[in-house]
Design a protein around this motif. Structure first.
Motif, mmCIF file in Angstrom:
data_model
loop_
_atom_site.group_PDB
_atom_site.id
_atom_site.type_symbol
_atom_site.label_atom_id
_atom_site.label_comp_id
_atom_site.label_asym_id
_atom_site.label_seq_id
_atom_site.Cartn_x
_atom_site.Cartn_y
_atom_site.Cartn_z
ATOM 1 N N SER A 1 1.048 -1.034 0.248
ATOM 2 C CA SER A 1 0.215 -0.252 0.073
ATOM 3 C C SER A 1 0.588 1.336 -0.070
ATOM 4 O O SER A 1 2.092 1.900 0.234
ATOM 5 N N ASP A 2 0.469 2.497 -0.171
ATOM 6 C CA ASP A 2 0.883 3.602 -0.542
ATOM 7 C C ASP A 2 1.375 4.327 0.907
ATOM 8 O O ASP A 2 2.654 4.299 0.725
ATOM 9 N N GLU A 3 1.240 3.767 1.672
ATOM 10 C CA GLU A 3 2.435 4.177 3.100
ATOM 11 C C GLU A 3 3.446 3.071 2.963
ATOM 12 O O GLU A 3 4.407 3.946 3.715
ATOM 13 N N PHE A 4 3.872 2.678 2.436
ATOM 14 C CA PHE A 4 5.211 1.947 2.605
ATOM 15 C C PHE A 4 6.674 2.618 2.432
ATOM 16 O O PHE A 4 7.427 3.515 2.154
ATOM 17 N N PHE A 5 5.191 3.375 0.218
ATOM 18 C CA PHE A 5 5.943 4.586 -0.086
ATOM 19 C C PHE A 5 6.391 5.718 0.451
ATOM 20 O O PHE A 5 7.819 5.962 0.701
ATOM 21 N N GLU A 6 5.382 6.698 0.909
ATOM 22 C CA GLU A 6 4.763 7.032 2.037
ATOM 23 C C GLU A 6 6.196 7.141 3.387
ATOM 24 O O GLU A 6 6.971 8.286 3.432
ATOM 25 N N GLU A 7 5.932 6.133 4.107
ATOM 26 C CA GLU A 7 7.069 6.211 5.051
ATOM 27 C C GLU A 7 8.379 5.884 4.405
ATOM 28 O O GLU A 7 9.800 6.583 4.896
ATOM 29 N N ILE A 8 9.103 5.447 3.607
ATOM 30 C CA ILE A 8 10.728 5.023 2.548
ATOM 31 C C ILE A 8 10.874 6.968 3.066
ATOM 32 O O ILE A 8 11.871 7.430 3.112
ATOM 33 N N GLU A 9 10.381 7.815 1.639
ATOM 34 C CA GLU A 9 9.790 8.693 1.434
ATOM 35 C C GLU A 9 10.614 9.609 2.646
ATOM 36 O O GLU A 9 11.167 10.965 2.626
ATOM 37 N N TYR A 10 9.780 9.396 3.460
ATOM 38 C CA TYR A 10 9.765 10.490 4.654
ATOM 39 C C TYR A 10 11.354 9.894 5.258
ATOM 40 O O TYR A 10 12.502 11.065 6.103
ATOM 41 N N TYR A 11 11.520 8.531 5.092
ATOM 42 C CA TYR A 11 12.643 8.439 6.828
ATOM 43 C C TYR A 11 13.783 9.157 6.092
ATOM 44 O O TYR A 11 14.968 9.608 6.416
ATOM 45 N N ILE A 12 14.321 8.911 4.204
ATOM 46 C CA ILE A 12 15.364 9.388 3.091
ATOM 47 C C ILE A 12 15.194 11.202 3.831
ATOM 48 O O ILE A 12 16.157 11.488 3.531
ATOM 49 N N LYS A 13 14.165 11.844 3.451
ATOM 50 C CA LYS A 13 13.661 13.451 3.565
ATOM 51 C C LYS A 13 14.625 13.686 4.417
ATOM 52 O O LYS A 13 15.445 14.793 4.983
ATOM 53 N N THR A 14 13.939 12.949 6.425
ATOM 54 C CA THR A 14 14.607 13.314 7.691
ATOM 55 C C THR A 14 15.522 13.149 7.599
ATOM 56 O O THR A 14 16.438 13.468 7.709
ATOM 57 N N LEU A 15 16.622 11.823 6.668
ATOM 58 C CA LEU A 15 18.015 11.468 6.743
ATOM 59 C C LEU A 15 19.088 12.617 6.330
ATOM 60 O O LEU A 15 19.511 13.454 6.757
#
Ligand code: SF4
Length: 222
Positions: A185-199
């Motif tokens: 589901s889309d949540e997986f991709f949103e979480e990954i994108e947010y993680y990379i953005k935070t790093l």
């Protein structure tokens, strides 16, 4: 080291560059959902292959046709580190373009060594799942479905270390990539994108993050 006996020229893998794509035949420690290279490159037994000498010769003969070399797989970094260092040093001595390594992130120590020795200009690394949020026991089925394995905690930590190394290296040629697997589901991709953005914010870096559409190649060949 053994390489697939067909090197490819590509304009899309590294935008703005004309790259030579070289596939290692070392195999892979994952078996991902819909992997484009699995049947032909990872699983198949190859009687014919290019050696390191063949690759060096290709670069010497055709090096003026491309300005980047991308090592892909399988998982190129499953090779032992000494032969990789020797080989990349040889390439550096005859080729003045970029050297990029595609990796699934399971060998952070080797990545670190190559960065320290300035033998790689960038990594294209996968972040297939939000590793930082998943549990090796509760989420076994997700790991199995996407990566074809059931990882240990140490394995997951290595994947996260590799992602962080790429962020810290901050190369304009690196990419962190996720395939938009249709079974997630889309949540997986949103979480990954947010993680990379935070790093990227944490290290004040700008490493590119891409979500690539899933291409079903089950009825086509590479
Ligand atoms: S890590 Fe890469 S080469 Fe290995 S199975 Fe997954 S997609 Fe294929």
């Amino acid at each position: 080291m053994k390489f697939y006996k067909q090197v490819m020229r590509t304009f899309v893998d590294l935008p703005g560059h004309h790259s030579l794509l070289i596939h290692s035949l070392v195999g892979c420690n994952m078996h991902c959902f819909g992997c484009h290279n699995y049947d032909e490159i990872v699983a198949k037994k190859h009687e014919e292959f290019f050696t390191e000498e063949d690759i060096i010769q290709q670069i010497q003969l055709n090096g003026y046709f491309f300005d980047a070399i991308i090592f892909s797989g399988g998982e190129f970094l499953l090779e032992k580190i000494e032969p990789i260092i020797n080989f990349l040093n040889r390439i550096r001595s005859i080729f003045h373009g970029l050297i990029i390594i595609n990796t699934n992130g399971t060998s952070p120590d080797k990545m670190k060594t190559l960065i320290n020795q300035k033998l790689v200009d960038g990594f294209h690394i996968d972040m297939k799942l939000p590793y930082h949020l998943l549990d090796i026991n509760e989420d076994k089925e997700i790991f199995q479905a996407i990566m074809g394995i059931e990882p240990t905690q140490h394995f997951l930590e290595k994947l996260l270390t590799s992602i962080e190394l790429v962020i810290q290296q901050n190369s304009p040629y690196s990419q962190i990539r996720t395939v938009k697997y249709p079974i997630l589901s889309d949540e997986f991709f949103e979480e990954i994108e947010y993680y990379i953005k935070t790093l990227n914010q944490k290290y004040q870096t700008q490493v590119e993050y891409r979500i690539n559409e899933f291409l079903d190649i089950s009825h086509s060949k590479i």
